[in-house]
Design a protein around this motif. Structure first.
Motif, PDB file in Angstrom:
ATOM      1  N   ALA A  53       0.838  -1.208   0.000  1.00  0.00           N
ATOM      2  CA  ALA A  53       0.000   0.000   0.000  1.00  0.00           C
ATOM      3  C   ALA A  53       0.873   1.258   0.000  1.00  0.00           C
ATOM      4  O   ALA A  53       0.561   2.248  -0.675  1.00  0.00           O
ATOM      5  CB  ALA A  53      -0.927   0.000   1.215  1.00  0.00           C
ATOM      6  N   ILE A  54       1.975   1.192   0.742  1.00  0.00           N
ATOM      7  CA  ILE A  54       2.873   2.353   0.805  1.00  0.00           C
ATOM      8  C   ILE A  54       3.558   2.562  -0.559  1.00  0.00           C
ATOM      9  O   ILE A  54       3.784   3.691  -0.982  1.00  0.00           O
ATOM     10  CB  ILE A  54       3.887   2.192   1.965  1.00  0.00           C
ATOM     11  N   ALA A  55       3.812   1.449  -1.250  1.00  0.00           N
ATOM     12  CA  ALA A  55       4.381   1.569  -2.600  1.00  0.00           C
ATOM     13  C   ALA A  55       3.384   2.296  -3.514  1.00  0.00           C
ATOM     14  O   ALA A  55       3.765   3.088  -4.373  1.00  0.00           O
ATOM     15  CB  ALA A  55       4.714   0.189  -3.161  1.00  0.00           C
ATOM     16  N   ALA A  56       2.098   2.028  -3.321  1.00  0.00           N
ATOM     17  CA  ALA A  56       1.066   2.631  -4.168  1.00  0.00           C
ATOM     18  C   ALA A  56       0.788   4.083  -3.775  1.00  0.00           C
ATOM     19  O   ALA A  56       0.551   4.934  -4.634  1.00  0.00           O
ATOM     20  CB  ALA A  56      -0.219   1.810  -4.071  1.00  0.00           C
ATOM     21  N   TYR A  57       0.777   4.343  -2.485  1.00  0.00           N
ATOM     22  CA  TYR A  57       0.487   5.688  -1.967  1.00  0.00           C
ATOM     23  C   TYR A  57       1.567   6.044  -0.942  1.00  0.00           C
ATOM     24  O   TYR A  57       1.382   5.825   0.266  1.00  0.00           O
ATOM     25  CB  TYR A  57      -0.906   5.729  -1.317  1.00  0.00           C
ATOM     26  N   PRO A  58       2.683   6.632  -1.427  1.00  0.00           N
ATOM     27  CA  PRO A  58       3.808   6.885  -0.524  1.00  0.00           C
ATOM     28  C   PRO A  58       3.441   7.778   0.672  1.00  0.00           C
ATOM     29  O   PRO A  58       4.081   7.692   1.717  1.00  0.00           O
ATOM     30  CB  PRO A  58       4.838   7.588  -1.415  1.00  0.00           C
ATOM     31  N   GLU A  59       2.393   8.567   0.524  1.00  0.00           N
ATOM     32  CA  GLU A  59       2.005   9.446   1.639  1.00  0.00           C
ATOM     33  C   GLU A  59       1.497   8.652   2.861  1.00  0.00           C
ATOM     34  O   GLU A  59       1.319   9.213   3.937  1.00  0.00           O
ATOM     35  CB  GLU A  59       0.959  10.482   1.181  1.00  0.00           C
ATOM     36  N   LEU A  60       1.282   7.352   2.694  1.00  0.00           N
ATOM     37  CA  LEU A  60       0.868   6.521   3.845  1.00  0.00           C
ATOM     38  C   LEU A  60       2.063   6.132   4.713  1.00  0.00           C
ATOM     39  O   LEU A  60       1.896   5.667   5.841  1.00  0.00           O
ATOM     40  CB  LEU A  60       0.199   5.219   3.358  1.00  0.00           C
ATOM     41  N   GLY A  61       3.266   6.294   4.167  1.00  0.00           N
ATOM     42  CA  GLY A  61       4.464   5.831   4.871  1.00  0.00           C
ATOM     43  C   GLY A  61       5.108   6.922   5.706  1.00  0.00           C
ATOM     44  O   GLY A  61       4.558   8.014   5.892  1.00  0.00           O
TER      45      GLY A  61
END
Ligand code: TNX
Length: 496
Positions: A248-256
């Motif tokens: 998921a972080i790969a898809a939406y880096p703002e989650l990381g």
């Protein structure tokens, strides 16, 4: 009845006198709400009877009668009566009828192996399960299994009266659940550029050069849920968080937590990458859960919660500020807070949260259930505090371990869980006060698929261990005998 290897063993079997000989035209009749069960029985018998069975109206004379009997027995209990005049199956509801049909189908399939007429000895079987949660978990993140493959897995579960399918839909190595609001979760998160060859612990690591991908559509999910429901199997979907979120972080880096990009993880093991605790991330995950809840009608929603490494939170200014703002002492409490946000949201949608036993290390909202995997003590502790528990200890029910090997077996994660070990499992911990026994809902076997790349390999890993677990969960404790079970399983496997 001893000649029939019934699996799982029924509660009470009383031999009658005489036998029932199947006519050449078999007919099934059923009370109104049992049509779906009758159809499934007919479909299954189609493979063994010389001519397909037909459904007729309940008033006509029939070979097999399915009857609704409102009183007596639990929801899953049934009584099967074979007399020289015919076969009657009664239960208080469709689930009981379905289980009775599984027993009857096993009897018929076994007799149909012999040449000549199909003849069943007269018998009365009164049966009901010991536990209400009889589950298997399938990880479709490390390796993907299509909706058809999942349905075939569910079909096989149903034959042994298992009733809960836990679907591990997301992990570091792949996101398989379609989310309309966040399409990159599947567009980006479901693909990894290459995959580890060999064991995760071997060095140096080698990778293939094959992109690997796969995800479900909402139609796939609906089809699996409906297929399972017809077989009285509840699907428990899992979105694993806040760890196991690298895809998921790969898809939406703002989650990381990091300013640099990460990819979908190409090897196994535990990722350092974890969701950040920003309000926007909490909202994002609530939105994901909303879409999950819309597609899965069951009472439980699994939020994972296992193996959340909090190292990145320790290094992140934002996470540290958030901890102070929330008055939390450390990252461990922050993980507890994160999980409670999800639990409250799930409860507000009328469902119950369940998570791996790590979530029990922090205070839980009432109604939260836990899945005890690092042994059974965490489960016993949670039950003593009034939480419902599903036992799933890696010591007894991890079906990604070797059966007997490693010698002579394909590559696996390690460990060894023999059929006898699974059969010896007792879901109620010895040290649990009887007042809390009712909180042990049952147990579940887990098939993690790091080393399980295909459908045939999946069945090889899950069976026959899943049958041992099915008997642990269905049959009364005092009636369980390993030698007897081992004999029935081997007869059964020969017939298959
Ligand atoms: C631990 S069990 C995990 C999984 C792995 C499994 C391998 C659990 C809740 N987490 O992520 O696949 O071990 O056996």
């Amino acid at each position: 009845m001893d000649q029939f290897p019934l699996l799982p063993l029924p509660s009470n079997v009383i031999d009658g006198s005489g036998s029932f000989v199947f006519p050449s035209d078999v007919t099934v009749s059923c009370d109104e709400p049992l049509t779906s069960e009758a159809e499934l029985l007919i479909e299954r018998l189609g493979a063994v009877l010389p001519r397909p069975a037909g459904v007729v109206n309940a008033a006509q004379a029939t070979t097999i009668q399915l009857k609704h009997r409102p009183q007596g027995g639990g929801r899953e209990a049934y009584q099967l009566n074979v007399t020289p005049a015919g076969i009657t199956l009664t239960a208080a509801g469709p689930a009981g009828i379905f289980y009775g049909c599984q027993t009857l189908a096993q009897l018929i399939e076994q007799t149909a192996q012999q040449p000549g007429e199909i003849r069943l000895p007269a018998v009365t079987i009164d049966d009901e399960p010991r536990f209400g949660w009889r589950g298997l978990m399938l990880d479709v993140a490390r390796h993907f299994f299509t909706a058809d493959e999942v349905c075939r897995f569910i079909e096989r579960m149903a034959r042994y009266k298992l009733n809960t399918f836990h679907w591990h839909l997301t992990d570091d190595q792949g996101w398989r659940f379609p989310v309309k609001r966040y399409p990159r979760l599947t567009e980006v998160g479901s693909k990894r550029p290459y995959t580890l060859i060999g064991h995760n612990e071997s060095r140096p690591r080698h990778y293939d050069d094959q992109p690997y991908w796969g995800h479900y559509t909402p139609e796939d999910i609906r089809r699996v849920v409906e297929f399972a429901a017809k077989r009285h199997i509840t699907v428990v979907p899992e979105i694993d968080m806040p760890g196991h979120m690298q895809a998921a972080i790969a898809a939406y880096p703002e989650l990381g937590n990091l300013p640099c990009a990460v990819g979908v993880r190409p090897h196994w093991g535990i990722s350092q990458h974890i969701l950040n605790p920003k309000p926007a991330t909490i909202d994002f995950m609530k939105n994901v859960l909303d879409e999950l809840i819309d597609l899965f009608p069951g009472p439980f929603i699994h939020i994972g919660g296992d193996e959340a490494l909090t190292h990145e939170w320790g290094e992140s200014r934002t996470a540290q500020d958030r901890m102070i703002e929330l008055g939390l002492k450390n990252e461990h409490e922050l993980q507890g807070w994160f999980i409670r946000q999800m639990g409250d949201h799930i409860a507000s949608r009328g469902r119950r949260m369940i998570g791996w036993d790590e979530i029990g290390e922090n205070e839980l909202s009432p109604g939260t259930a836990i899945m005890s995997w690092r042994g059974t003590q965490a489960g016993a502790d949670a039950a003593a505090k009034g939480h419902d528990v599903v036992m799933s200890p890696h010591t007894h029910v991890y079906f990604d371990h070797h059966h007997r090997g490693p010698e002579g077996e394909p590559l696996a994660i390690g460990g060894m869980t023999t059929l006898e070990k699974v059969y010896s499992f007792e879901p109620i911990p010895d040290n649990l006060d009887p007042a809390h026994h009712r909180h042990i809902l049952g147990a579940q076997g887990n098939v993690w698929t790091e080393y399980v790349p295909s459908e045939s390999h999946l069945h090889y890993m899950a069976f026959p261990r899943a049958i041992a677990l099915a008997e642990v969960l269905w049959t009364k404790r005092a009636a369980r005998r390993w030698e007897d079970f081992a004999g029935r399983v081997s007869m059964h496997e020969k017939l298959r």
